[in-house]
Structures are given as structure tokens and as C-alpha cells.
Design an enzyme around this catalytic site. Sequence first.
Site, short mmCIF file in Angstrom:
data_model
loop_
_atom_site.label_atom_id
_atom_site.label_comp_id
_atom_site.label_asym_id
_atom_site.label_seq_id
_atom_site.Cartn_x
_atom_site.Cartn_y
_atom_site.Cartn_z
CG ASN A 125 1.25 16.37 9.14
OD1 ASN A 125 0.34 15.75 9.72
ND2 ASN A 125 1.17 17.65 8.84
CB THR A 146 -5.93 -9.64 -36.44
OG1 THR A 146 -6.46 -9.98 -37.71
CG2 THR A 146 -4.49 -10.11 -36.33
CG HIS A 147 -9.64 -7.09 -37.16
ND1 HIS A 147 -9.81 -5.73 -37.14
CD2 HIS A 147 -8.49 -7.33 -37.84
CE1 HIS A 147 -8.81 -5.16 -37.81
NE2 HIS A 147 -7.98 -6.11 -38.23
CB SER A 199 -25.46 -23.77 -13.07
OG SER A 199 -26.86 -23.62 -13.14
CG ASN A 245 -20.35 -22.01 -15.13
OD1 ASN A 245 -20.44 -22.31 -16.32
ND2 ASN A 245 -21.39 -21.86 -14.33
CE1 TYR A 262 -1.81 14.60 6.75
CE2 TYR A 262 -3.14 16.30 7.80
CZ TYR A 262 -2.92 14.97 7.50
OH TYR A 262 -3.80 14.02 7.92
CD GLN A 292 -7.71 9.99 8.61
OE1 GLN A 292 -7.08 10.70 9.38
NE2 GLN A 292 -8.97 9.69 8.81
CE LYS A 326 -4.05 6.57 7.16
NZ LYS A 326 -3.74 6.71 8.60
N1 ARG Z 1 -4.45 9.96 10.52
C1 ARG Z 1 -3.71 11.03 9.96
C2 ARG Z 1 -3.40 10.77 8.48
O1 ARG Z 1 -3.42 9.67 8.07
C3 ARG Z 1 -2.42 11.20 10.69
C4 ARG Z 1 -1.83 12.56 10.51
C5 ARG Z 1 -2.62 13.56 11.25
N2 ARG Z 1 -2.10 14.85 11.05
C6 ARG Z 1 -2.84 15.97 11.26
N3 ARG Z 1 -2.25 17.08 11.01
N4 ARG Z 1 -4.08 15.91 11.63
O2 ARG Z 1 -3.16 11.69 7.75
#
Ligand code: ARG
Length: 430
Positions: free
Chosen positions: A109, A154-155, A277, A285, A317, A322, A325
Site C-alpha cells: 500500500n 460579446t454574445h 473529404s 478541414n 486502503y 487501483q 491508474k
Molecule cells: N495493485 C494494488 C494497487 O494498485 C497494489 C496494492 C495492493 N494492496 C493490497 N492490499 N491488495 O492498489
Amino acid sequence: MNLWDKGFEPDKLIEDFTVGQDRELDLRLAKYDVLGSMAHIRMLTKVGLLQPDELEPLLQGLQEILDTIEAGKFTIDPGVEDVHSQVEFMLTAKLGPLGKKIHSGRSRNDQVLVDLKLFMRDQIREVAHATEALFDILLDLSEKHKDKLMPGYTHLQVAMPSSFGLWFGAYAESLADDMQMLVAAYNIANQNPLGSAAGYGSPFPLDREETTRLLDFADLHYNVVAAQMSRGKTERAAAMAFASIASTLGRMAHDVCMWMCQNFGFVSFPDELTTGSSIMPHKKNPDVFEIMRGKCNRIQAVPNEIALLTANMPLGYNRDLQLLKDIVFPVSGELIDCLKMAAFMLPQMKVKDHILDDKLYDYIFTVEDVHRLVREGMPFRDAYKEIGLQVQKGTYRPTRQVHHTHAGSINNLCTDRIAAKMQRLRPLFD
Ligand code: ARG
């Protein structure tokens, strides 16, 4: 193969569902994961949890993994959950049981947190550099085209004279504001979460100041719970800064699309920068600016996506994190592509001369003429009425003189003052 193996194999379906995109996305964290581990084991040695003769082979092993990453040859094996597990497995394969020692005093974590902080810090820096580059180009173009007048609206109705000097300079100064948001996002990312472990610290006497120094963070996230809470918050701050830049850029892209339209015809581009086109042979364009506008609009949705993903999430956590990402990783690259494309296109933009000579824009000079009468001694309200009546009767004839001298106006763009605003923010990203 899991780090948390305790004698049973998890169901394959469960594994696939929970690992999700991590095996690909985590590749972008790999370098930072190793750097975080290097700092962590140096610190463990300092506090006596690793012996100096253990540190050297571990550092050497990690350096070899870093070389593999930098050579683009690092992958996360099928069956391995994430980058943190992969690095530890590789180290253990090289060094035997010694490799397993690097995990003392931490959890995945805080490991993923430190990776993300380092990653976001770099992404923000790269976005800042691309923003600065476009800012410089915009200010140059503002000076270059400062005498080219165009209608101000304007407008979306013709209003008063504007200029390409004002237009380019406006987007530059707006980017300087966006840069303030990037600075804030950078400062939030630039804090060390390592040592927060699973989110509640560790019984080991970790020296968190040491890892802060080794990883060149500006400060720590002191409170271990706050450190965990910074997951999501860091990404959100960065996404808000990226969205702010995207809103500036998207708006500019829209202006360009509109002005390329034949009804305006204020600007054009060399043929090879336009698109065609399949049915209409005459088309040139502005697809570049349409794609830019679309990408920028999408980027502006990201802070909301993060807000929804993290809404009502309990403290500590949670695996939902996750998925941040998936949302955040593509954004900086898309934004940088847009910033670079704008920096490539705009210097090649052809700006039409004498736009305001067209009768269509005659009324754009009414305010100038009111002010001319005021300067000649007429009270403002009488002058306003005089010109208003001329417009009403159809007798108004513009003198076409534009006389604006105050700070930030057509004839006094304050380019150096705008440049100084950005200059003050640059050093953080050097
Ligand atoms: N892939 C996990 C994430 O991005 C890594 C951390 C995992 N931790 C856990 N307690 N399962 O969060």
C-alpha cells in the site's frame, strides 16, 4: 504466484478480475518501484534492520532490475499480480532468501503510493515543460501579430476591436494561471508516504526523514493515515491542473476551428496541415484542432471520474484505488500531445490582414467614436446617444481609429509582465 501465498491458490477468475490492467499499467511504475526500494533498504540498513553486507548485493540486484527496465525489457509475468511482486520475485530469484528481506517495514500500500508520488511528480513536470514551451510560442506570436486587428465579440455579436496580439497573449496569460494549479499539484505529489505501510505505520523504528531525503521529496506525509488518504487526492489534484490546461487549450482550438470557417476566414494553414473529404473535393478541414478540442474536453472529465471512483470510500486502503491508474495514466500523455501539436501548428497559422476593413464590422468602432467625442469635450452620455442615433438612422460612418493604451490593451500588451508571471513559476520544474 502471490506474495501473500499462504497455501492455497486463488481462483483464476478472481485473480483476473482483481489484477485487471495492472500488469500493463504497472510497467510505468517499475522504475519508481525500484528507486523506492533502494531508498527503503538504505534506510533499513541505517536503522539496523539490514546489515551492510546484505545491502550491497540487494542494491546491486535492484540496479540490474533497473537496467532491465531502462532497456525496455522488463515485463510482469503472467500469474504475478503487480510490479511490486515482480521486482521482489526477480530479486529473490537472483539472491535467494535475502531478496525477501526488502519488504520489512512496508506494505504494497505504501509501496504503490510512493511509486505513484514519484510517477505523478515526473508527469506533472513533463506537462509543465510542454506548457511553458507553448506559453513562449504564444507570447512570441502575440508580439508578432500585435498590429493585426480582428473583431472582438460579446454574445457572439461583433462588439469592439480586438487583435491577434490580444488573442495569443490571452491564451498565454491563461496558461500562466493553469501553471499555478500545476504548482499546487506538484507540491501535493512531492511528499513522502513511505513508512505509512498498510496505512497505520509499522512497529519497526523506520527513519522516514531518511527516505524523504533519499527520494528527494520536499516533505513527508507525516500522519500515516493522511499518507494513505493522499492516494486519490494526489491524482485528483494533478487531474484538476491537467483539466485546467485542457480547458484553456480546448477553447483555443475551438476559436481556431471557428475562424478557419469561410464565414469568418480570419486564419488559414498550409494545405499539408489540413485534412480532406472523401466526397467533397474542395475541403481543407481543421481536424487537428477538432481532435485537440475533443481530447481536451475528455481530459476535463477526469477529475469527475476520480471524484466518483473515490466517493464515500472508507478510510484506509481499499482496492478500488487501483482503478485510479486506469483513469489517470493516459492523461498526461494525451495532454502533452495536444500541447505539442498546438506548439507545432500555431506558428504556421496565416493571419488575414485588414479584417476590420469589411463593412460587416463597421459598428465595431462605435465605442471608439463615442470616446473620440468625449475627448473632444462632449459628456459621455450625450456622446453615446449621438452615436447610438446615427446607428439607428443608418448614418453612422466609422472613423476606424483604434486608440487603446492602458495596461493589457491592444496597444499595450504587457508581454513582459505576462512573461514574468510564468518566469516566477518555472524554477520548481527545472
Ligand atoms: N495493485 C494494488 C494497487 O494498485 C497494489 C496494492 C495492493 N494492496 C493490497 N492490499 N491488495 O492498489
